[in-house]
Design a protein around this motif. Structure first.
Motif, short mmCIF file in Angstrom:
data_model
loop_
_atom_site.label_atom_id
_atom_site.label_comp_id
_atom_site.label_asym_id
_atom_site.label_seq_id
_atom_site.Cartn_x
_atom_site.Cartn_y
_atom_site.Cartn_z
N GLU A 161 0.83 -1.20 0.00
CA GLU A 161 0.00 0.00 0.00
C GLU A 161 0.87 1.26 0.00
OE1 GLU A 161 0.23 -1.88 2.84
OE2 GLU A 161 -1.50 -3.18 2.82
N TYR A 162 0.21 2.38 -0.23
CA TYR A 162 0.89 3.65 -0.03
C TYR A 162 1.19 3.79 1.46
CZ TYR A 162 -0.60 4.91 -4.74
OH TYR A 162 -0.80 4.93 -6.08
N PRO A 163 2.28 4.44 1.84
CA PRO A 163 2.63 4.52 3.27
C PRO A 163 1.53 5.15 4.13
CG PRO A 163 4.49 5.21 1.93
CD PRO A 163 3.34 5.00 0.99
N GLY A 164 0.91 6.22 3.66
CA GLY A 164 -0.16 6.85 4.45
C GLY A 164 -1.37 5.94 4.62
N VAL A 165 -1.71 5.23 3.56
CA VAL A 165 -2.85 4.30 3.62
C VAL A 165 -2.53 3.15 4.57
CG1 VAL A 165 -4.23 2.67 2.28
CG2 VAL A 165 -3.64 4.90 1.32
N ALA A 166 -1.29 2.66 4.54
CA ALA A 166 -0.91 1.56 5.42
C ALA A 166 -0.97 1.98 6.89
CB ALA A 166 0.50 1.08 5.07
N VAL A 167 -0.53 3.19 7.20
CA VAL A 167 -0.57 3.67 8.59
C VAL A 167 -2.02 3.77 9.06
CG1 VAL A 167 -0.08 5.65 10.07
CG2 VAL A 167 1.67 4.81 8.51
N VAL A 168 -2.87 4.35 8.25
CA VAL A 168 -4.28 4.49 8.63
C VAL A 168 -4.93 3.11 8.76
CG1 VAL A 168 -6.54 5.31 7.83
CG2 VAL A 168 -4.54 6.80 7.66
N GLN A 169 -4.67 2.23 7.84
CA GLN A 169 -5.27 0.89 7.86
C GLN A 169 -4.87 0.12 9.11
OE1 GLN A 169 -4.05 -1.53 4.57
NE2 GLN A 169 -5.04 -3.36 5.37
N HIS A 170 -3.60 0.13 9.46
CA HIS A 170 -3.15 -0.64 10.62
C HIS A 170 -3.58 0.01 11.93
CE1 HIS A 170 -1.22 -3.15 7.79
NE2 HIS A 170 -0.30 -2.26 7.45
N THR A 171 -3.64 1.34 11.95
CA THR A 171 -4.15 2.02 13.14
C THR A 171 -5.62 1.68 13.37
OG1 THR A 171 -2.58 3.83 12.81
CG2 THR A 171 -4.44 4.26 14.25
N LEU A 172 -6.40 1.70 12.29
CA LEU A 172 -7.83 1.34 12.42
C LEU A 172 -8.01 -0.11 12.84
CD1 LEU A 172 -9.52 3.20 9.44
CD2 LEU A 172 -9.79 3.64 11.88
N SER A 173 -7.15 -1.01 12.36
CA SER A 173 -7.29 -2.41 12.76
C SER A 173 -6.98 -2.58 14.25
CB SER A 173 -6.40 -3.32 11.92
OG SER A 173 -5.05 -3.17 12.25
N ILE A 174 -6.04 -1.80 14.78
CA ILE A 174 -5.75 -1.85 16.21
C ILE A 174 -6.95 -1.35 17.01
CG2 ILE A 174 -4.33 -0.83 18.04
CD1 ILE A 174 -2.00 -0.85 16.00
N VAL A 175 -7.53 -0.23 16.58
CA VAL A 175 -8.68 0.35 17.29
C VAL A 175 -9.89 -0.58 17.21
CG1 VAL A 175 -10.33 2.27 17.25
CG2 VAL A 175 -7.89 2.72 17.01
N VAL A 176 -10.18 -1.11 16.04
CA VAL A 176 -11.34 -2.00 15.89
C VAL A 176 -11.14 -3.29 16.68
CG1 VAL A 176 -12.61 -3.42 14.22
CG2 VAL A 176 -12.07 -1.05 13.70
N GLY A 177 -9.93 -3.82 16.69
CA GLY A 177 -9.66 -5.01 17.49
C GLY A 177 -9.87 -4.76 18.97
N ALA A 178 -9.44 -3.60 19.46
CA ALA A 178 -9.64 -3.26 20.87
C ALA A 178 -11.12 -3.06 21.20
CB ALA A 178 -8.85 -2.01 21.22
N VAL A 179 -11.86 -2.43 20.29
CA VAL A 179 -13.30 -2.23 20.51
C VAL A 179 -14.04 -3.57 20.50
CG1 VAL A 179 -15.39 -1.25 19.48
CG2 VAL A 179 -13.34 0.14 19.69
N MET A 180 -13.65 -4.45 19.60
CA MET A 180 -14.27 -5.77 19.57
C MET A 180 -13.98 -6.54 20.86
SD MET A 180 -13.69 -6.94 15.62
CE MET A 180 -14.37 -8.57 15.84
N LEU A 181 -12.76 -6.44 21.37
CA LEU A 181 -12.43 -7.11 22.62
C LEU A 181 -13.23 -6.53 23.78
CD1 LEU A 181 -10.73 -9.17 24.17
CD2 LEU A 181 -9.01 -7.40 24.44
N ALA A 182 -13.41 -5.22 23.80
CA ALA A 182 -14.23 -4.59 24.84
C ALA A 182 -15.67 -5.09 24.78
CB ALA A 182 -14.18 -3.08 24.71
#
Length: 107
Positions: free
Chosen positions: A55-76
Motif C-alpha cells: 500500500e501507499y505509506p499513508g494508507v498503510a498507517v491508517v489501515q493498521h491504526t484502524l485495525s488496532i482500534v477495531v480489534g480493541a473495541v471488539m475485545l471490549a
C-alpha cells in the motif's frame, strides 16, 4: 465473521445459537486484528531497508491504526458481553444494564 459475532453478542441473537460460538469467533477476530495491526504499524512507519509495502505509506498507517482500534473495541464488546452474562441480565435500580457500557464498573 468478527462483525457478525459482535452483532450477535450485542443484540443477544440468534437465541438458539450457543453463546460460546459468537464469543469465540469475536475473540479470535479481535485478537487477529489487534495483533496484525500492532505488528504491521511499526513496519509501515519506520520502513526498514528491504521492506516494501504493497500500500501507499499513508494508507498503510491508517489501515493498521484502524485495525488496532477495531480489534480493541471488539475485545471490549466481548468482555462486556461476558460480564453481562456473568452478572445475569438483571438491570440496576436506575434502568442501566450491567456491563462496561452500562457503567457498572465506574464505581
Amino acid at each position: 465473521m468478527g462483525g457478525w459475532s459482535v452483532w450477535a453478542l450485542d443484540h443477544h441473537r440468534p437465541a438458539r445459537l450457543p453463546r460460546w460460538i459468537p464469543m469465540s469467533l469475536a475473540f479470535a477476530a479481535s485478537g487477529s486484528l489487534f495483533a496484525w495491526g500492532c505488528w504491521k504499524l511499526p513496519m509501515a512507519i519506520i520502513r526498514p531497508p528491504g521492506y516494501v509495502a504493497v500500500e501507499y505509506p499513508g494508507v498503510a498507517v491508517v489501515q493498521h491504526t484502524l485495525s488496532i482500534v477495531v480489534g480493541a473495541v471488539m475485545l471490549a464488546t466481548v468482555l462486556s458481553a461476558a460480564l453481562v452474562r456473568r452478572q445475569g441480565y438483571a438491570r440496576h435500580d436506575d434502568g442501566r444494564r450491567p456491563g462496561w457500557a452500562g457503567g457498572a464498573l465506574r464505581g
